[in-house]
Design a protein around this motif. Structure first.
Motif: not given
Length: 149
Positions: A35-39, A64-68, A137-142
């Motif tokens: 999810x490393x991205x930006x638009x 910015x895209x959320x990073x997982x 387990x996973x986390x999503x970061x804003x």
């Protein structure tokens, strides 16, 4: 720190630092970072006296895209505790860094997530089918922006 070379780097050598006040509390490595991205958003604009009958694209805001981040479940509660504190109203933004390493495990590129906050925590899928899957387990970061160095 970005290091230029002819052959592309592998996507399997990297380090993740979750920042915060006690970096030593984060245990184990992450198997996936995505999810490393930006638009950039664009507005359409046209003057009434334009000689060409088309609109201009004018850059404005970006998102910015959320990073997982994913890791094998190891019994450490650090990620869930961070999620729980944020869920209960504590403001805990962090500078999260993902450092790409070369084959000799030397840093070659760093992505920094500014003011990253945990948005979502997902626990493992458990199934008694006798497979060799790892409990993940996973986390999503804003976050508020990616710096690339």
């Amino acid at each position: 720190m970005a290091t230029l070379r002819t052959n592309p780097y592998g996507a399997f050598n990297y380090l993740v630092s979750l920042g915060g006040t006690d970096e030593a509390s984060v245990v184990a490595g992450f198997s996936d970072v995505s999810g490393l991205g930006s638009e950039i958003s664009y507005s359409e604009y046209r003057n009434g006296n334009e000689p060409v009958n088309t609109v201009r694209k004018v850059a404005n805001t970006f998102k910015n895209d959320d990073v997982t981040l994913k890791r094998g479940l190891i019994g450490s509660l650090d990620l869930f505790e961070w999620y729980k504190r944020v869920r209960e109203g504590q403001h805990e933004p962090r500078t999260v860094t993902i450092t790409l390493l070369d084959e000799a495990r030397q840093p070659v590129l760093t992505f920094s997530l500014r003011n990253a906050q945990i948005k979502k925590w997902t626990g493992p899928t458990l199934a008694a089918k006798g497979g060799g899957e790892v409990a993940m387990e996973e986390i999503q970061l804003a976050h508020e922006g990616i710096e690339y160095a």
